[in-house]
Write a protein that holds these residues in place. Structure first.
Motif, PDB file in Angstrom:
ATOM      1  N   ASP A 152       0.932  -1.068  -0.018  1.00 30.97           N
ATOM      2  CA  ASP A 152      -0.024   0.016  -0.118  1.00 30.97           C
ATOM      3  C   ASP A 152       0.979   1.397  -0.043  1.00 30.97           C
ATOM      4  O   ASP A 152       0.569   2.061  -0.767  1.00 30.97           O
ATOM      5  CB  ASP A 152      -0.676  -0.073   1.266  1.00 30.97           C
ATOM      6  CG  ASP A 152      -2.014  -1.157   1.260  1.00 30.97           C
ATOM      7  OD1 ASP A 152      -2.387  -1.398  -0.040  1.00 30.97           O
ATOM      8  OD2 ASP A 152      -2.084  -1.741   2.159  1.00 30.97           O
ATOM      9  N   LEU A 153       1.858   1.238   1.022  1.00 33.14           N
ATOM     10  CA  LEU A 153       2.686   2.407   0.720  1.00 33.14           C
ATOM     11  C   LEU A 153       3.519   2.627  -0.317  1.00 33.14           C
ATOM     12  O   LEU A 153       3.720   3.717  -1.020  1.00 33.14           O
ATOM     13  CB  LEU A 153       3.757   2.280   2.054  1.00 33.14           C
ATOM     14  CG  LEU A 153       2.893   2.299   3.545  1.00 33.14           C
ATOM     15  CD1 LEU A 153       4.269   2.300   4.645  1.00 33.14           C
ATOM     16  CD2 LEU A 153       2.452   3.751   3.485  1.00 33.14           C
ATOM     17  N   GLY A 154       3.949   1.516  -1.026  1.00 35.56           N
ATOM     18  CA  GLY A 154       4.976   1.614  -2.023  1.00 35.56           C
ATOM     19  C   GLY A 154       3.909   2.108  -3.236  1.00 35.56           C
ATOM     20  O   GLY A 154       4.293   3.024  -4.213  1.00 35.56           O
ATOM     21  N   ALA A 155       2.775   1.511  -3.514  1.00 34.77           N
ATOM     22  CA  ALA A 155       2.003   1.952  -4.476  1.00 34.77           C
ATOM     23  C   ALA A 155       1.557   3.503  -4.596  1.00 34.77           C
ATOM     24  O   ALA A 155       1.534   4.319  -5.266  1.00 34.77           O
ATOM     25  CB  ALA A 155       0.750   1.171  -4.878  1.00 34.77           C
ATOM     26  N   ALA A 156       1.205   3.949  -3.150  1.00 37.55           N
ATOM     27  CA  ALA A 156       0.951   5.242  -3.048  1.00 37.55           C
ATOM     28  C   ALA A 156       2.087   6.166  -3.233  1.00 37.55           C
ATOM     29  O   ALA A 156       1.814   7.231  -3.677  1.00 37.55           O
ATOM     30  CB  ALA A 156       0.559   5.539  -1.575  1.00 37.55           C
ATOM     31  N   ALA A 157       3.256   5.926  -2.747  1.00 40.86           N
ATOM     32  CA  ALA A 157       4.389   6.593  -3.105  1.00 40.86           C
ATOM     33  C   ALA A 157       4.532   6.875  -4.483  1.00 40.86           C
ATOM     34  O   ALA A 157       4.974   8.200  -5.087  1.00 40.86           O
ATOM     35  CB  ALA A 157       5.430   6.038  -2.677  1.00 40.86           C
ATOM     36  N   VAL A 158       4.684   5.977  -5.384  1.00 35.16           N
ATOM     37  CA  VAL A 158       4.826   5.777  -6.752  1.00 35.16           C
ATOM     38  C   VAL A 158       3.652   6.681  -7.866  1.00 35.16           C
ATOM     39  O   VAL A 158       3.793   7.247  -8.540  1.00 35.16           O
ATOM     40  CB  VAL A 158       5.189   4.532  -7.562  1.00 35.16           C
ATOM     41  CG1 VAL A 158       3.920   3.724  -7.840  1.00 35.16           C
ATOM     42  CG2 VAL A 158       6.101   4.760  -8.611  1.00 35.16           C
ATOM     43  N   ALA A 159       2.490   6.374  -7.165  1.00 34.90           N
ATOM     44  CA  ALA A 159       1.344   6.993  -7.781  1.00 34.90           C
ATOM     45  C   ALA A 159       1.373   8.474  -7.607  1.00 34.90           C
ATOM     46  O   ALA A 159       0.932   9.319  -8.398  1.00 34.90           O
ATOM     47  CB  ALA A 159       0.006   6.471  -6.949  1.00 34.90           C
ATOM     48  N   ALA A 160       1.836   8.890  -6.168  1.00 33.86           N
ATOM     49  CA  ALA A 160       2.002  10.449  -6.207  1.00 33.86           C
ATOM     50  C   ALA A 160       3.217  11.173  -6.796  1.00 33.86           C
ATOM     51  O   ALA A 160       3.186  12.274  -7.035  1.00 33.86           O
ATOM     52  CB  ALA A 160       1.998  10.747  -4.626  1.00 33.86           C
ATOM     53  N   GLN A 161       4.084  10.381  -7.366  1.00 31.51           N
ATOM     54  CA  GLN A 161       5.384  10.918  -7.983  1.00 31.51           C
ATOM     55  C   GLN A 161       5.277  11.575  -9.428  1.00 31.51           C
ATOM     56  O   GLN A 161       4.535  11.104 -10.022  1.00 31.51           O
ATOM     57  CB  GLN A 161       6.502   9.747  -7.989  1.00 31.51           C
ATOM     58  CG  GLN A 161       7.551  10.097  -8.716  1.00 31.51           C
ATOM     59  CD  GLN A 161       8.512  11.098  -7.690  1.00 31.51           C
ATOM     60  OE1 GLN A 161       8.432  10.693  -6.368  1.00 31.51           O
ATOM     61  NE2 GLN A 161       9.142  12.035  -7.864  1.00 31.51           N
TER      62      GLN A 161
END
Length: 405
Positions: free
Chosen positions: A150-159
């Motif tokens: 969840d954290l990894g997906a959120a980070a790359v989605a916001a990048q």
């Protein structure tokens, strides 16, 4: 060094090269496997299971030698770093083959959050071909954060992308984990490691895992860095100046891409091995990798074939070529797979596969019907063309040229 295992008639040059890797290139423990037309023709292993184990085993019994070092055995597995990317790519291509994933659809059609920060026109195929423009994270993740999908997906989605998606390519060394893993999870509703176990490794009978089960811990050796030997007749290559400068500059895309997880994870930590990071922490045997790639180009042992012929051609159709914004050197990519080239030489121009930084290599070559897997416990500083793996590929090429069947 005692070399264990078997080679079919005609493939003896591979055994000779494998033994020479221990004698000349500083190999500690390793295995290599080759399939031809879906049948195993090379299955070799030698050395110690752990990189920090003293070399030397009792070749007669296969038991640990007097120095107490645990020997590499049939079925010993190791972390294979970016060689995992080829397995992850197969998951997306299989979903496409089954009609569940459109490679030409926007990523946002499956993952709405990814449309942020100017990425709304990113296509699924851009993720596989390293054209998404998101190889870095403005705020790197810790190893514990990276292991949380969840954290990894959120980070790359916001990048915000480093370049306009689809217009250029650069190796997504770490972020490939969340780009591919989240697509699988959004399409199937299942974690990527679980999906690969059920739909790829299990049906093929391949010893490979993304998220190592506790039941397999005893099979996996310790990995670590090894230096190139200073032996007579062994050339120590130096990277090109531009490459060296890119790795030395903390602000370069190169350094930032590999540092998307900071600090570097402990690859021997059971918690890290239990995580599912499709870019970097798959664990496999050499036979598991070779068997997996055999299933992408034909029937394995007369049984399952994962890729239909059209999907095989799709996997190796060139999508990206030329100077790589991250690796700096020229690279070639199909859909999730590195293609034969100067930066990552494979068996022939039609080969497709993926190396693991500093060691592992796996690929398939449809024209010859050959698939190849190599794993090691000692990682060198090379990124895409490890000298030990390349020695084995050259020997395999020689064996085939001499008529090995």
């Amino acid at each position: 060094m005692d070399v264990h295992g078997t080679v079919a008639e005609g493939f003896e040059p591979v055994r000779e090269a494998f033994a020479a890797n221990f004698a000349l290139l500083g190999e500690r423990g390793a295995a290599v496997a080759v399939y031809r037309d879906g049948h195993r023709v090379v299955d070799l292993w030698a050395g110690t299971r752990d990189v920090d184990g003293a070399a030397g085993t009792d070749g007669a019994s296969g038991a640990a030698g007097t120095d107490g070092a645990a020997p590499w055995e049939a079925g010993t597995a190791q972390i294979v770093r970016s060689a995992t990317k080829g397995v992850a790519a197969a998951a997306l291509l299989l979903l496409h083959q089954r009609g569940e994933l459109d490679l030409d659809a926007p990523v946002g059609a499956y993952w709405p959050q990814y449309k942020a920060a100017g990425k709304e026109h990113t296509l699924v195929r851009h993720l596989l071909a390293h054209r998404a423009g998101t190889p870095v994270l403005d705020r790197p993740l810790t190893p514990a954060e990276a292991a949380d999908p969840d954290l990894g997906a959120a980070a790359v989605a916001a990048q915000a992308p480093a370049w306009e998606p689809g217009t250029d390519h650069g190796y997504h060394a770490q972020t490939y984990s969340w780009l591919t893993g989240e697509i699988v999870r959004r399409v199937t509703g299942r974690p990527v490691g679980e999906w690969i176990a059920d739909e790829i490794a299990g049906p093929v009978g391949a010893d490979l895992w993304l998220g190592l089960p506790e039941s397999q811990h005893a099979r996996v050796g310790r990995v670590g860095p090894v230096e190139a030997p200073q032996a007579a007749g062994v050339l120590k290559t130096r990277p090109k100046r531009a490459v060296a400068e890119a790795y030395a500059d903390p602000d370069s895309l190169t350094r930032r891409a590999f540092a998307a997880i900071t600090p570097l994870p402990d690859e021997n930590d059971p918690a890290y091995r239990a995580a599912a990071l499709p870019a970097s922490n798959g664990i496999a045997t050499a036979d598991g990798l070779a068997r997996f790639y055999a299933s992408l180009i034909g029937n394995v042992d007369g049984g399952i074939r994962l890729f239909a012929p059209k999907t095989t051609e799709l996997a190796r159709a060139e999508q990206s070529a030329g100077p790589d914004r991250v690796l700096v050197v020229g690279t070639r990519f199909g859909l999730g797979y590195m293609l034969h080239g100067s930066a990552s030489p494979l068996l022939s121009p039609g080969s497709f596969g993926h190396p693991g930084r500093g060691g592992a290599l796996a690929f398939a070559d449809p024209e010859s019907g050959v698939s190849f897997g190599y794993v090691t416990n000692g990682f060198r500083k090379s990124v895409t063309a490890d000298p030990r793996a390349q020695a084995l590929v050259r020997a395999l090429r020689t064996a085939l040229a001499q008529g090995a069947r």
